[in-house]
Scaffold this motif. Sequence first.
Motif, PDB file in Angstrom:
ATOM      1  N   ILE A  17       2.499 -20.458   0.637  1.00 42.27           N
ATOM      2  CA  ILE A  17       2.820 -19.013  -0.442  1.00 42.27           C
ATOM      3  C   ILE A  17       1.544 -18.532  -0.897  1.00 42.27           C
ATOM      4  N   GLU A  18       0.865 -19.579  -1.755  1.00 46.19           N
ATOM      5  CA  GLU A  18      -0.466 -19.635  -2.313  1.00 46.19           C
ATOM      6  C   GLU A  18      -0.962 -18.415  -1.567  1.00 46.19           C
ATOM      7  N   ARG A  19      -1.610 -19.041   0.086  1.00 46.94           N
ATOM      8  CA  ARG A  19      -2.351 -17.918   0.997  1.00 46.94           C
ATOM      9  C   ARG A  19      -1.951 -16.576   0.270  1.00 46.94           C
ATOM     10  N   ILE A  20      -0.394 -16.232   0.466  1.00 50.58           N
ATOM     11  CA  ILE A  20       0.336 -14.779   0.347  1.00 50.58           C
ATOM     12  C   ILE A  20       0.091 -14.194  -0.676  1.00 50.58           C
ATOM     13  N   VAL A  21       0.556 -14.743  -1.904  1.00 47.85           N
ATOM     14  CA  VAL A  21      -0.727 -14.380  -2.760  1.00 47.85           C
ATOM     15  C   VAL A  21      -2.100 -14.040  -3.143  1.00 47.85           C
ATOM     16  N   ASP A  22      -2.423 -15.102  -2.935  1.00 48.58           N
ATOM     17  CA  ASP A  22      -4.111 -14.769  -3.073  1.00 48.58           C
ATOM     18  C   ASP A  22      -4.619 -13.102  -1.696  1.00 48.58           C
ATOM     19  N   GLU A  32       0.821  -1.272  -0.087  1.00 52.75           N
ATOM     20  CA  GLU A  32       0.100  -0.247  -0.632  1.00 52.75           C
ATOM     21  C   GLU A  32       1.329   1.242  -0.092  1.00 52.75           C
ATOM     22  N   ARG A  33       2.114   1.388   0.815  1.00 52.83           N
ATOM     23  CA  ARG A  33       2.864   2.300   0.565  1.00 52.83           C
ATOM     24  C   ARG A  33       2.915   2.010  -0.725  1.00 52.83           C
ATOM     25  N   ASN A  34       3.650   0.962  -1.012  1.00 56.56           N
ATOM     26  CA  ASN A  34       5.034   1.616  -2.661  1.00 56.56           C
ATOM     27  C   ASN A  34       4.502   1.439  -3.759  1.00 56.56           C
ATOM     28  N   GLY A  35       3.569   0.859  -3.648  1.00 53.61           N
ATOM     29  CA  GLY A  35       2.489   0.441  -5.533  1.00 53.61           C
ATOM     30  C   GLY A  35       2.471  -1.198  -5.219  1.00 53.61           C
ATOM     31  N   LYS A  36       3.303  -1.577  -4.668  1.00 56.17           N
ATOM     32  CA  LYS A  36       3.882  -3.144  -5.174  1.00 56.17           C
ATOM     33  C   LYS A  36       4.522  -3.223  -4.166  1.00 56.17           C
ATOM     34  N   ILE A  37       4.848  -4.626  -3.758  1.00 57.57           N
ATOM     35  CA  ILE A  37       6.046  -5.463  -3.032  1.00 57.57           C
ATOM     36  C   ILE A  37       6.917  -6.082  -3.649  1.00 57.57           C
ATOM     37  N   THR A  38       8.413  -6.319  -3.962  1.00 56.53           N
ATOM     38  CA  THR A  38       8.865  -7.232  -4.724  1.00 56.53           C
ATOM     39  C   THR A  38       9.158  -8.216  -3.693  1.00 56.53           C
ATOM     40  N   PHE A  39       9.421  -9.679  -4.908  1.00 60.68           N
ATOM     41  CA  PHE A  39      10.181 -10.601  -4.250  1.00 60.68           C
ATOM     42  C   PHE A  39      11.271 -10.938  -3.383  1.00 60.68           C
ATOM     43  N   ASP A  40      11.941  -9.822  -3.753  1.00 63.59           N
ATOM     44  CA  ASP A  40      13.376  -9.466  -2.228  1.00 63.59           C
ATOM     45  C   ASP A  40      12.557  -9.418  -1.341  1.00 63.59           C
ATOM     46  N   GLU A  41      11.333  -8.229  -1.369  1.00 58.19           N
ATOM     47  CA  GLU A  41      10.901  -7.896  -0.363  1.00 58.19           C
ATOM     48  C   GLU A  41      10.110  -8.982   0.067  1.00 58.19           C
ATOM     49  N   LEU A  42       9.174  -9.663  -0.112  1.00 59.80           N
ATOM     50  CA  LEU A  42       8.817 -10.821   0.347  1.00 59.80           C
ATOM     51  C   LEU A  42       9.716 -12.107   1.169  1.00 59.80           C
ATOM     52  N   TRP A  59       0.033  -4.908  -5.994  1.00 55.46           N
ATOM     53  CA  TRP A  59       1.327  -6.258  -7.780  1.00 55.46           C
ATOM     54  C   TRP A  59       2.494  -6.451  -6.447  1.00 55.46           C
ATOM     55  N   LEU A  60       2.362  -7.934  -7.128  1.00 59.87           N
ATOM     56  CA  LEU A  60       3.789  -8.362  -6.860  1.00 59.87           C
ATOM     57  C   LEU A  60       4.962  -8.316  -8.137  1.00 59.87           C
ATOM     58  N   GLU A  61       5.865  -8.090  -7.889  1.00 59.08           N
ATOM     59  CA  GLU A  61       7.513  -7.461  -9.082  1.00 59.08           C
ATOM     60  C   GLU A  61       8.385  -8.418  -8.966  1.00 59.08           C
ATOM     61  N   ALA A  62       8.706  -8.725  -9.453  1.00 58.09           N
ATOM     62  CA  ALA A  62      10.310  -9.278  -9.825  1.00 58.09           C
ATOM     63  C   ALA A  62      11.053  -8.075  -9.172  1.00 58.09           C
ATOM     64  N   GLU A  63      11.683  -7.482  -9.735  1.00 60.61           N
ATOM     65  CA  GLU A  63      12.003  -6.167  -9.468  1.00 60.61           C
ATOM     66  C   GLU A  63      11.594  -4.659  -9.204  1.00 60.61           C
TER      67      GLU A  63
END
Length: 55
Positions: free
Chosen positions: A38-43, A15-25, A51-55
Motif C-alpha cells: 500500500i505504501e509503494r502504491i501511495v508513494d 492521469e485520465r481523471n485527474g485523480k483516483i478514488t479509494f473505491d477505484e483503487l 490525487w487519491l480521494e475518498a469520493e
Amino acid sequence: MSVPDIIRRAIEIGERNGKITFDELNQLCGRELDPEDIERIVDALSEAGVWLEAE
C-alpha cells in the motif's frame, strides 16, 4: 494483479481523471495488500502527481 500492474493502471486512471478514488483503487487491487505494498502504491501515485480521494 501484481503491485507494479496496480500502480501502472492507477496512474493511467489518475492521469485520465485527474485523480483516483479509494473505491477505484480497491477494485484494481482485488485482494488484500500488505502495508508495504500500500505504501509503494501511495508513494508512486504521489510521485506521478495523482490525487487519491475518498469520493
